[in-house]
Design a protein around this motif. Structure first.
Motif, PDB file in Angstrom:
ATOM      1  N   PHE A 160       0.829  -1.212   0.000  1.00 20.41           N
ATOM      2  CA  PHE A 160       0.000   0.000   0.000  1.00 20.41           C
ATOM      3  C   PHE A 160       0.863   1.262   0.000  1.00 20.41           C
ATOM      4  CE2 PHE A 160      -2.481   3.289   2.233  1.00 20.41           C
ATOM      5  CZ  PHE A 160      -3.616   3.302   1.447  1.00 20.41           C
ATOM      6  N   PHE A 161       2.013   1.212   0.705  1.00 24.36           N
ATOM      7  CA  PHE A 161       2.889   2.383   0.789  1.00 24.36           C
ATOM      8  C   PHE A 161       3.793   2.498  -0.433  1.00 24.36           C
ATOM      9  CE2 PHE A 161       1.897   1.294   5.183  1.00 24.36           C
ATOM     10  CZ  PHE A 161       1.444   2.516   5.657  1.00 24.36           C
ATOM     11  N   VAL A 162       4.460   1.403  -0.786  1.00 23.92           N
ATOM     12  CA  VAL A 162       5.491   1.491  -1.824  1.00 23.92           C
ATOM     13  C   VAL A 162       4.908   1.599  -3.232  1.00 23.92           C
ATOM     14  CG1 VAL A 162       7.148   0.253  -0.391  1.00 23.92           C
ATOM     15  CG2 VAL A 162       5.774  -1.019  -2.038  1.00 23.92           C
ATOM     16  N   GLU A 163       3.650   1.174  -3.411  1.00 29.64           N
ATOM     17  CA  GLU A 163       3.060   1.274  -4.750  1.00 29.64           C
ATOM     18  C   GLU A 163       2.167   2.513  -4.867  1.00 29.64           C
ATOM     19  OE1 GLU A 163       3.020  -3.355  -6.217  1.00 29.64           O
ATOM     20  OE2 GLU A 163       1.164  -2.498  -5.428  1.00 29.64           O
ATOM     21  N   GLY A 164       2.300   3.399  -3.915  1.00 33.26           N
ATOM     22  CA  GLY A 164       1.487   4.614  -3.945  1.00 33.26           C
ATOM     23  C   GLY A 164       2.121   5.747  -4.729  1.00 33.26           C
ATOM     24  N   TYR A 165       3.302   5.506  -5.304  1.00 34.29           N
ATOM     25  CA  TYR A 165       3.975   6.562  -6.060  1.00 34.29           C
ATOM     26  C   TYR A 165       4.733   5.934  -7.237  1.00 34.29           C
ATOM     27  CZ  TYR A 165       8.226   4.782  -3.939  1.00 34.29           C
ATOM     28  OH  TYR A 165       9.260   3.968  -3.553  1.00 34.29           O
ATOM     29  N   GLY A 166       4.966   6.728  -8.264  1.00 32.78           N
ATOM     30  CA  GLY A 166       5.843   6.338  -9.363  1.00 32.78           C
ATOM     31  C   GLY A 166       5.427   5.104 -10.127  1.00 32.78           C
ATOM     32  N   THR A 167       4.151   4.755 -10.113  1.00 30.62           N
ATOM     33  CA  THR A 167       3.703   3.582 -10.870  1.00 30.62           C
ATOM     34  C   THR A 167       2.231   3.718 -11.208  1.00 30.62           C
ATOM     35  OG1 THR A 167       3.575   1.168 -10.878  1.00 30.62           O
ATOM     36  CG2 THR A 167       3.096   2.267  -8.791  1.00 30.62           C
ATOM     37  N   THR A 168       1.826   2.976 -12.187  1.00 33.76           N
ATOM     38  CA  THR A 168       0.400   2.932 -12.534  1.00 33.76           C
ATOM     39  C   THR A 168      -0.134   1.507 -12.429  1.00 33.76           C
ATOM     40  OG1 THR A 168       1.002   2.743 -14.867  1.00 33.76           O
ATOM     41  CG2 THR A 168       0.458   4.941 -14.050  1.00 33.76           C
ATOM     42  N   TYR A 169       0.743   0.591 -11.921  1.00 36.26           N
ATOM     43  CA  TYR A 169       0.311  -0.790 -11.753  1.00 36.26           C
ATOM     44  C   TYR A 169       0.763  -1.322 -10.393  1.00 36.26           C
ATOM     45  CZ  TYR A 169      -1.007  -0.951 -16.663  1.00 36.26           C
ATOM     46  OH  TYR A 169      -1.616  -0.699 -17.865  1.00 36.26           O
ATOM     47  N   GLY A 170      -0.059  -2.188  -9.846  1.00 37.12           N
ATOM     48  CA  GLY A 170       0.219  -2.764  -8.523  1.00 37.12           C
ATOM     49  C   GLY A 170      -1.031  -2.652  -7.683  1.00 37.12           C
ATOM     50  N   MET A 171      -1.237  -3.587  -6.769  1.00 38.97           N
ATOM     51  CA  MET A 171      -2.451  -3.588  -5.962  1.00 38.97           C
ATOM     52  C   MET A 171      -2.488  -2.396  -5.005  1.00 38.97           C
ATOM     53  SD  MET A 171      -4.226  -5.876  -7.178  1.00 38.97           S
ATOM     54  CE  MET A 171      -5.551  -5.469  -6.061  1.00 38.97           C
ATOM     55  N   GLY A 172      -1.328  -1.964  -4.525  1.00 39.16           N
ATOM     56  CA  GLY A 172      -1.294  -0.772  -3.682  1.00 39.16           C
ATOM     57  C   GLY A 172      -1.776   0.444  -4.435  1.00 39.16           C
ATOM     58  N   TYR A 173      -1.293   0.589  -5.683  1.00 35.23           N
ATOM     59  CA  TYR A 173      -1.749   1.709  -6.520  1.00 35.23           C
ATOM     60  C   TYR A 173      -3.249   1.602  -6.797  1.00 35.23           C
ATOM     61  CZ  TYR A 173      -2.757   4.357 -10.717  1.00 35.23           C
ATOM     62  OH  TYR A 173      -3.335   5.203 -11.624  1.00 35.23           O
ATOM     63  N   TYR A 174      -3.717   0.381  -7.061  1.00 29.04           N
ATOM     64  CA  TYR A 174      -5.133   0.176  -7.379  1.00 29.04           C
ATOM     65  C   TYR A 174      -6.024   0.666  -6.230  1.00 29.04           C
ATOM     66  CZ  TYR A 174      -9.390  -2.247  -8.807  1.00 29.04           C
ATOM     67  OH  TYR A 174     -10.683  -2.530  -9.174  1.00 29.04           O
ATOM     68  N   ILE A 175      -5.643   0.305  -5.000  1.00 30.26           N
ATOM     69  CA  ILE A 175      -6.449   0.706  -3.834  1.00 30.26           C
ATOM     70  C   ILE A 175      -6.407   2.219  -3.647  1.00 30.26           C
ATOM     71  CG2 ILE A 175      -6.640   0.504  -1.319  1.00 30.26           C
ATOM     72  CD1 ILE A 175      -5.492  -2.339  -1.611  1.00 30.26           C
ATOM     73  N   LEU A 176      -5.204   2.807  -3.743  1.00 34.07           N
ATOM     74  CA  LEU A 176      -5.083   4.258  -3.563  1.00 34.07           C
ATOM     75  C   LEU A 176      -5.841   5.022  -4.639  1.00 34.07           C
ATOM     76  CD1 LEU A 176      -1.333   4.589  -2.534  1.00 34.07           C
ATOM     77  CD2 LEU A 176      -3.318   5.304  -1.191  1.00 34.07           C
TER      78      LEU A 176
END
Length: 253
Positions: A191-207
């Motif tokens: 949730f923390f590490v995929e919240g920036y600099g990407t458009t893919y990942g489950m963390g990004y999806y939730i945010l």
């Protein structure tokens, strides 16, 4: 096989318990932040078409890379601490001090040094998991009965044979247990590490769903990331049961 079935029964019991609590919370609060779980599950087929598989694969790749690097670093370092009094005296204070520090606090440093791409995300995962591996390996080796070494040395075995036939089998159950714990930590920081600099990942999806106030998609992301974590956890659990049969406590009874 019976134990595997029991494992899945426990999963279903936990899944149903969570959903019952969720449904009761929905009935008691009646706010949009806690939607009806039946409504969320009804939307699952539609969301699965929305690049969900790509989000899952990106997250799995980051988790896999983080855990693999942690094992490559953690196993030899743990062995060094266990077998060398000098190395243990010099390095263990560093490990002991660094282990409880919240590694997510180092996220800005990782971003400044390695940029916004996968490098900084994987480094944070390694920092979260590697210390557990090091301590697990060191403690497992120190707990080995010394008569085992005396016995195998009496047969003329060298250092490599001792590591292969005594050390690695002895530490494997504890190492797999540590890997399960590390896996939970790695999934939790997506949730923390995929919240920036990407458009893919489950963390990004939730945010992303949270920022669009789309609570249905947000909960679908939370459920999916939970299911991924459980499947990985259960896979290591089953692997432990298959290759560590002498350690019956490694698989849930």
């Amino acid at each position: 096989m019976n134990k595997l079935i029991k494992h899945w029964i426990i999963f279903l019991q936990g899944f149903l318990s969570i959903n019952i609590i969720w449904f009761i919370a929905y009935l008691l609060t009646d706010i949009s932040v806690i939607p009806n779980p039946l409504l969320v599950y009804r939307h699952f087929p539609l969301i699965l078409k929305d690049h969900m598989l790509i989000h899952i694969l990106y997250s799995l790749r980051r988790i896999g890379a983080g855990l693999a690097i942690s094992l490559v670093i953690g196993i030899p370092v743990g062995m060094l601490l266990a077998y060398s009094k000098l190395a243990n005296r010099l390095l263990y204070p560093l490990v002991y001090f660094s282990y409880p520090i919240p590694k997510t606090a180092l996220l800005p440093v990782a971003m400044l040094l390695l940029g916004m791409r996968d490098g900084s995300k994987i480094v944070i995962m390694v920092l979260v998991t590697v210390f557990q591996v090091i301590i697990s390996v060191r403690d497992s080796i120190q707990a080995i009965d010394k008569t085992m070494y005396q016995f195998i040395r009496s047969t003329g075995a060298g250092r490599l044979a001792i590591i292969c036939h005594v050390t690695l089998p002895a530490i494997l159950p504890q190492l797999l247990t540590s890997l399960r714990v590390s896996l939970g930590a790695a999934v939790s920081i997506l949730f923390f590490v995929e919240g920036y600099g990407t458009t893919y990942g489950m963390g990004y999806y939730i945010l992303d769903a949270w920022s669009r106030i789309n609570y249905i998609e947000m909960y679908i992301g939370i459920i999916t990331i939970g299911a991924i974590g459980f499947l990985l956890f259960a896979s290591i659990d089953y692997l432990s049961y298959r290759i560590c049969r002498w350690n019956s406590t490694e698989f849930i009874k």
